[in-house]
Design an enzyme around this catalytic site. Structure first.
Site, PDB file in Angstrom:
ATOM      1  N   ASN A 293      -2.005   0.210   6.619  1.00  0.00           N
ATOM      2  CA  ASN A 293      -1.563  -1.077   7.188  1.00  0.00           C
ATOM      3  C   ASN A 293      -0.643  -1.866   6.256  1.00  0.00           C
ATOM      4  O   ASN A 293      -0.611  -3.094   6.290  1.00  0.00           O
ATOM      5  CB  ASN A 293      -2.761  -1.909   7.671  1.00  0.00           C
TER       6      ASN A 293
ATOM      7  N   ARG B 203       2.799  -6.351   8.988  1.00  0.00           N
ATOM      8  CA  ARG B 203       2.058  -5.210   9.532  1.00  0.00           C
ATOM      9  C   ARG B 203       2.606  -4.762  10.880  1.00  0.00           C
ATOM     10  O   ARG B 203       2.654  -3.552  11.160  1.00  0.00           O
ATOM     11  CB  ARG B 203       0.562  -5.538   9.607  1.00  0.00           C
TER      12      ARG B 203
ATOM     13  N   TYR C 188     -12.358  -2.374  -4.115  1.00  0.00           N
ATOM     14  CA  TYR C 188     -12.861  -2.562  -2.747  1.00  0.00           C
ATOM     15  C   TYR C 188     -14.397  -2.512  -2.688  1.00  0.00           C
ATOM     16  O   TYR C 188     -14.960  -2.226  -1.621  1.00  0.00           O
ATOM     17  CB  TYR C 188     -12.268  -1.499  -1.823  1.00  0.00           C
TER      18      TYR C 188
ATOM     19  N   LYS D  29       0.820  -1.216   0.000  1.00  0.00           N
ATOM     20  CA  LYS D  29       0.000   0.000   0.000  1.00  0.00           C
ATOM     21  C   LYS D  29       0.863   1.279   0.000  1.00  0.00           C
ATOM     22  O   LYS D  29       2.083   1.214   0.252  1.00  0.00           O
ATOM     23  CB  LYS D  29      -0.926  -0.033   1.223  1.00  0.00           C
TER      24      LYS D  29
ATOM     25  N   ARG E   7      -1.345 -14.487   4.391  1.00  0.00           N
ATOM     26  CA  ARG E   7      -2.096 -13.885   5.500  1.00  0.00           C
ATOM     27  C   ARG E   7      -1.319 -14.008   6.819  1.00  0.00           C
ATOM     28  O   ARG E   7      -1.334 -13.099   7.647  1.00  0.00           O
ATOM     29  CB  ARG E   7      -3.484 -14.501   5.598  1.00  0.00           C
TER      30      ARG E   7
ATOM     31  N   PHE F 158     -15.791   2.827   6.767  1.00  0.00           N
ATOM     32  CA  PHE F 158     -14.412   3.232   6.470  1.00  0.00           C
ATOM     33  C   PHE F 158     -14.119   3.290   4.968  1.00  0.00           C
ATOM     34  O   PHE F 158     -12.993   3.588   4.565  1.00  0.00           O
ATOM     35  CB  PHE F 158     -13.414   2.293   7.156  1.00  0.00           C
TER      36      PHE F 158
ATOM     37  N   GLU G 199      -9.625 -10.788  -7.665  1.00  0.00           N
ATOM     38  CA  GLU G 199      -8.679  -9.681  -7.488  1.00  0.00           C
ATOM     39  C   GLU G 199      -7.519  -9.769  -8.489  1.00  0.00           C
ATOM     40  O   GLU G 199      -7.065  -8.745  -9.018  1.00  0.00           O
ATOM     41  CB  GLU G 199      -8.142  -9.677  -6.051  1.00  0.00           C
TER      42      GLU G 199
HETATM   43  P1  CMP Z   1      -7.388  -4.649   3.485  1.00  0.00           P
HETATM   44  O1  CMP Z   1      -6.901  -6.033   3.727  1.00  0.00           O
HETATM   45  O2  CMP Z   1      -6.772  -3.904   2.355  1.00  0.00           O
HETATM   46  O3  CMP Z   1      -8.981  -4.704   3.246  1.00  0.00           O
HETATM   47  C1  CMP Z   1      -9.807  -3.587   3.496  1.00  0.00           C
HETATM   48  C2  CMP Z   1      -9.106  -2.508   4.256  1.00  0.00           C
HETATM   49  O4  CMP Z   1      -9.934  -1.586   4.918  1.00  0.00           O
HETATM   50  C3  CMP Z   1      -8.267  -3.125   5.365  1.00  0.00           C
HETATM   51  O5  CMP Z   1      -7.176  -3.810   4.813  1.00  0.00           O
HETATM   52  C4  CMP Z   1      -7.945  -1.893   6.203  1.00  0.00           C
HETATM   53  O6  CMP Z   1      -6.790  -1.214   5.735  1.00  0.00           O
HETATM   54  C5  CMP Z   1      -9.159  -0.976   5.976  1.00  0.00           C
HETATM   55  N1  CMP Z   1      -9.962  -0.823   7.170  1.00  0.00           N
HETATM   56  C6  CMP Z   1     -10.178   0.351   7.835  1.00  0.00           C
HETATM   57  N2  CMP Z   1     -10.979   0.163   8.893  1.00  0.00           N
HETATM   58  C7  CMP Z   1     -11.289  -1.158   8.928  1.00  0.00           C
HETATM   59  C8  CMP Z   1     -12.073  -1.979   9.787  1.00  0.00           C
HETATM   60  N3  CMP Z   1     -12.717  -1.464  10.848  1.00  0.00           N
HETATM   61  N4  CMP Z   1     -12.154  -3.298   9.528  1.00  0.00           N
HETATM   62  C9  CMP Z   1     -11.537  -3.830   8.446  1.00  0.00           C
HETATM   63  N5  CMP Z   1     -10.766  -3.106   7.589  1.00  0.00           N
HETATM   64  C10 CMP Z   1     -10.650  -1.784   7.830  1.00  0.00           C
END
Ligand code: CMP
Length: 137
Positions: free
Chosen positions: A112, A102, A49, A9, A85, A57, A126
Site C-alpha cells: 500500500n 495510496r 510492527y 514501502k 494521513r 497479517f 517510530e
Molecule cells: P501500515 O500503515 O504500514 O500499518 C500496518 C500495515 O499492515 C498496513 O499499513 C497494511 O499494509 C498491512 N495490513 C495488511 N492487512 C491489514 C488489515 N486487515 N488491516 C490493517 N492493516 C493491514
C-alpha cells in the site's frame, strides 16, 4: 510544529516513484526533516510492527516490508500527522479517496505504498526507532 514518521514501502520504491511521493508532502506544506533509504532486516520489521504481532497479517506484512528497500522520513509541519494521513488515503487502496497517494500508487492492502504514524505517541516511538535526534533537522 509536529513530527510524524513516513515510510515509502518496497512496492513504491520498486516503481521508482519516491520523488513523486515526496513531492506530495512538500507541495502540501510538509518539510522533510530527516530521510534515508534502508533495507530492513526481519528483526527490524518485526520490532517496528510489534503492535501488530498478534494480527493474522503480521507474517505477510513483515515479509513484504523486507522484500526490498524502503525510504524512511520524518515529516514536519503544522498538523503533520493528520496531514500525512489525509495525503496517504485509506489503508486499503481500494477504499482510498481519489488523488491520495495510496489511490494513485498502491495495489493492495499489503503493498500500500506508504506507512504513516497513527498517533502522536506512536509517531515519537517510530521516529526514535529509526532516527537519532541529530538527524532530524
Ligand atoms: P501500515 O500503515 O504500514 O500499518 C500496518 C500495515 O499492515 C498496513 O499499513 C497494511 O499494509 C498491512 N495490513 C495488511 N492487512 C491489514 C488489515 N486487515 N488491516 C490493517 N492493516 C493491514
Amino acid at each position: 510544529m509536529e513530527n510524524t514518521l513516513s515510510i515509502i514501502k518496497p512496492d513504491a520504491v520498486a516503481k521508482n516513484v519516491i520523488g513523486k511521493i515526496v513531492d506530495r508532502f512538500e507541495s502540501n506544506g510538509l518539510k522533510i526533516a530527516a530521510m534515508k533509504k534502508v533495507q530492513l532486516s526481519q528483526a527490524d520489521a518485526e520490532a517496528f510492527y510489534a503492535v501488530h504481532a498478534s494480527r493474522p497479517f503480521f507474517g505477510d506484512l513483515v515479509k513484504f516490508m523486507i522484500s526490498g528497500p524502503v525510504v524512511i522520513m520524518v515529516l514536519q509541519g503544522e498538523n503533520a500527522l493528520a496531514k500525512n494521513r489525509e495525503l496517504m488515503g485509506a489503508t486499503n487502496p481500494k477504499e482510498a479517496t481519489k488523488g491520495t497517494i495510496r489511490a494513485d500508487f498502491a495495489e493492495s492492502i499489503d503493498a500500500n505504498a506508504v506507512h504513516g504514524s497513527d498517533s502522536l505517541e506512536n509517531a515519537e516511538n517510530e521516529i526514535n526507532f529509526f532516527f537519532a535526534q541529530r538527524e532530524i533537522l
